[in-house]
Design a protein around this motif. Structure first.
Motif, short mmCIF file in Angstrom:
data_model
loop_
_atom_site.label_atom_id
_atom_site.label_comp_id
_atom_site.label_asym_id
_atom_site.label_seq_id
_atom_site.Cartn_x
_atom_site.Cartn_y
_atom_site.Cartn_z
N LEU A 61 -13.78 8.67 7.75
CA LEU A 61 -12.94 7.75 6.86
C LEU A 61 -13.25 6.33 7.04
O LEU A 61 -12.75 5.86 8.25
CB LEU A 61 -11.67 8.07 6.93
CG LEU A 61 -11.10 9.75 6.76
CD1 LEU A 61 -9.75 9.99 7.19
CD2 LEU A 61 -11.12 9.79 5.19
N ARG A 114 1.10 -1.09 -0.10
CA ARG A 114 0.08 0.06 0.26
C ARG A 114 0.95 1.28 0.00
O ARG A 114 1.99 1.30 0.60
CB ARG A 114 -0.83 0.13 1.13
CG ARG A 114 -1.97 -1.10 1.39
CD ARG A 114 -2.86 -1.14 0.07
NE ARG A 114 -3.77 0.12 0.57
CZ ARG A 114 -4.66 0.48 -0.61
NH1 ARG A 114 -4.52 -0.25 -1.76
NH2 ARG A 114 -5.32 1.45 -0.52
N PHE A 143 -1.57 6.10 6.20
CA PHE A 143 -2.27 5.54 4.96
C PHE A 143 -3.59 5.84 4.69
O PHE A 143 -4.33 6.66 5.78
CB PHE A 143 -2.01 3.94 5.00
CG PHE A 143 -0.60 3.40 4.77
CD1 PHE A 143 -0.11 2.80 3.80
CD2 PHE A 143 -0.07 3.30 6.21
CE1 PHE A 143 1.28 2.27 3.88
CE2 PHE A 143 1.34 2.82 6.21
CZ PHE A 143 1.82 2.32 5.17
N ASP A 144 -4.26 5.83 3.44
CA ASP A 144 -5.84 5.94 3.38
C ASP A 144 -6.51 5.09 4.13
O ASP A 144 -7.73 5.41 4.71
CB ASP A 144 -5.99 5.68 2.11
CG ASP A 144 -5.52 6.84 1.03
OD1 ASP A 144 -5.15 8.09 1.53
OD2 ASP A 144 -5.47 6.63 -0.09
N GLU A 145 -5.96 3.79 4.60
CA GLU A 145 -6.46 2.93 5.66
C GLU A 145 -5.59 2.64 6.92
O GLU A 145 -4.54 3.04 6.71
CB GLU A 145 -6.98 1.75 5.14
CG GLU A 145 -7.57 1.68 3.73
CD GLU A 145 -6.80 1.73 2.52
OE1 GLU A 145 -5.57 1.72 2.76
OE2 GLU A 145 -7.22 2.15 1.31
N LEU A 177 -4.13 18.14 4.10
CA LEU A 177 -4.25 17.01 4.31
C LEU A 177 -5.34 16.71 5.52
O LEU A 177 -6.26 16.02 5.33
CB LEU A 177 -3.17 16.47 4.59
CG LEU A 177 -3.27 14.97 4.79
CD1 LEU A 177 -3.95 14.16 3.57
CD2 LEU A 177 -1.76 14.14 5.06
N HIS A 220 -10.50 4.24 8.30
CA HIS A 220 -9.85 4.66 9.80
C HIS A 220 -10.94 4.33 10.66
O HIS A 220 -10.70 4.75 11.99
CB HIS A 220 -9.26 6.09 9.89
CG HIS A 220 -8.12 6.14 9.12
ND1 HIS A 220 -6.93 6.22 9.79
CD2 HIS A 220 -7.82 6.24 7.75
CE1 HIS A 220 -5.88 6.36 8.90
NE2 HIS A 220 -6.59 6.32 7.71
N ARG A 250 0.46 7.89 2.38
CA ARG A 250 -0.07 9.07 2.16
C ARG A 250 0.61 10.32 2.66
O ARG A 250 0.73 11.32 1.93
CB ARG A 250 -1.29 9.11 2.80
CG ARG A 250 -2.56 10.20 2.67
CD ARG A 250 -3.02 10.44 1.08
NE ARG A 250 -3.72 11.35 0.56
CZ ARG A 250 -4.97 11.53 0.81
NH1 ARG A 250 -5.39 10.24 1.30
NH2 ARG A 250 -5.92 12.40 0.70
N TRP A 251 1.30 10.16 3.87
CA TRP A 251 1.97 11.07 4.47
C TRP A 251 2.84 10.49 5.56
O TRP A 251 2.66 9.42 6.04
CB TRP A 251 0.94 11.97 5.16
CG TRP A 251 1.57 13.01 5.84
CD1 TRP A 251 1.86 14.27 5.52
CD2 TRP A 251 1.36 13.30 7.68
NE1 TRP A 251 2.46 15.21 6.74
CE2 TRP A 251 1.90 14.54 7.73
CE3 TRP A 251 1.01 12.43 8.42
CZ2 TRP A 251 2.26 14.96 9.14
CZ3 TRP A 251 1.29 12.80 9.85
CH2 TRP A 251 1.88 14.04 9.76
N MET A 279 -9.07 14.84 5.01
CA MET A 279 -9.43 13.49 5.88
C MET A 279 -10.20 14.11 6.92
O MET A 279 -10.25 13.31 7.91
CB MET A 279 -8.15 12.96 6.42
CG MET A 279 -7.09 12.71 5.18
SD MET A 279 -5.71 11.51 5.77
CE MET A 279 -6.58 10.09 5.94
#
Length: 334
Positions: A301, A179, A263-265, A293, A304, A182-183, A297
């Motif tokens: 989510l 994966r 991550f996005d998840e 960001l 998350h 993201r940051w 977000m």
């Protein structure tokens, strides 16, 4: 509410921290509008931090969690201010003021959350009142963080020091395979109080090298047999609850470089060869994200909030034995 969203805070009740010299002589610590610079505070001789359990509530405000030793379940908890206190020898200590409000909007309690150890019967002069930084300081405590030098497993199987990672790098995750990051966050903190890192020494949980993480970080362990009596083979344990003074210790003093991986998840990755969680975005932690960001977000989510591993956390009472780390180490290999 998943235990992934509950955080237990060490706090003093307001009456435990009182003015012993200054304009508000005899008064307990309070919210920012009632404080005066240069007042001198003391922690009571018999005062000891108690635990306040909080979780995200309505409108992005914290709320007292069910089962909290302090507070009334469901009451809102507002992060009022960050105070800077100075001892006679020039050492500074930060303290967060939290205000509990009932359903009618009235103040029910005020709490002081020190970010470093405070010594009873010591003079602490109030030298700073910051009404804007409390959420960010609280978020830094709540964040899952790894220390500089942590070896992270990439999608290729190679290892990389965490400080060399960048957004877009492909990381091996336990649940979703490769994966993209993201940051990557980074901050330096004094290694005291709630920022004191936990060192899981090499081999303690079958890790290849020392794994140094923030106290709130959770380690994922698959037990081949349910050695803990948790009722399941897959468990997650907070680093602070695994400290035993020998193979898993807290390293107090100096400074620590902390890194956050987003991550996005919400993911479980491999750090020093063992499974550990990454940053979880919720109202407690969102303040550490850069503005662009954080806005992206800010909506709910799914990645998350609804992950199966979020239900695997083991409560502290199952970990309160000196050989817990050894039990988990053996259970994960036999």
């Amino acid at each position: 509410m998943s235990t992934a969203f509950v955080q237990t805070l060490p706090v003093f009740s307001a009456a435990d921290v009182t003015v012993v010299n200054g304009a508000n002589l005899g008064d307990p610590i309070s919210f920012a509008d009632e404080l005066d610079l240069d007042d001198v505070y003391e922690v009571g001789l018999r005062a000891a931090p108690a635990r306040l359990a909080v979780q995200p509530g309505r409108g992005g405000v914290l709320a007292v969690a069910l089962g909290s030793p302090l507070g009334t379940t469901g009451n809102a908890v507002h992060l009022d201010s960050t105070l800077t206190l100075m001892t006679p020898n020039g050492t500074t200590t930060e303290l967060l003021v939290l205000v509990e409000v009932d359903t009618a909007g009235d103040i029910d309690a005020i709490y002081a959350m020190p970010l470093a150890h405070m010594i009873p019967r010591t003079d602490y002069t109030l030298v700073g009142i910051d009404r804007t930084s409390a959420r960010a300081r609280f978020a830094a405590v709540a964040c899952v963080s790894f220390s500089r030098g942590t070896q992270v497993t990439l999608a290729s199987g190679a290892q990389s020091p965490i400080e060399n990672l960048s957004p877009g790098d492909m990381i091996l995750t336990r649940d979703d395979g490769p994966r993209p990051l993201r940051w990557v966050g980074n901050a330096t903190a004094r290694a005291v109080g709630e920022f004191t890192p936990v060192c899981i020494r090499a081999g303690a949980l079958n890790n290849t090298g020392d794994l140094v993480v923030s106290p709130e970080s959770r380690i994922f362990i698959y037990q081949r047999s349910d050695a803990l009596g948790a009722g399941r083979h897959e468990v997650m344990a907070r680093a602070r609850h695994l400290v035993n003074g020998s193979s898993i210790v807290q390293q107090d003093g100096g400074f620590v470089d902390y890194f956050q991986l987003l991550f996005d998840e919400h993911q479980i990755i491999y750090a020093e060869g063992i499974a550990a969680e990454t940053m979880l975005v919720d109202p407690r932690t969102r303040s550490v994200l850069p503005d662009n960001l954080g806005e992206a977000m800010s909506r709910p989510l799914p990645g998350h909030t609804r992950r199966p591993h979020m239900e695997f956390e083991v409560q502290k009472r199952l970990l309160e034995r000196p050989d817990t780390a050894e039990i988990l180490r053996r259970a994960s290999t036999r």
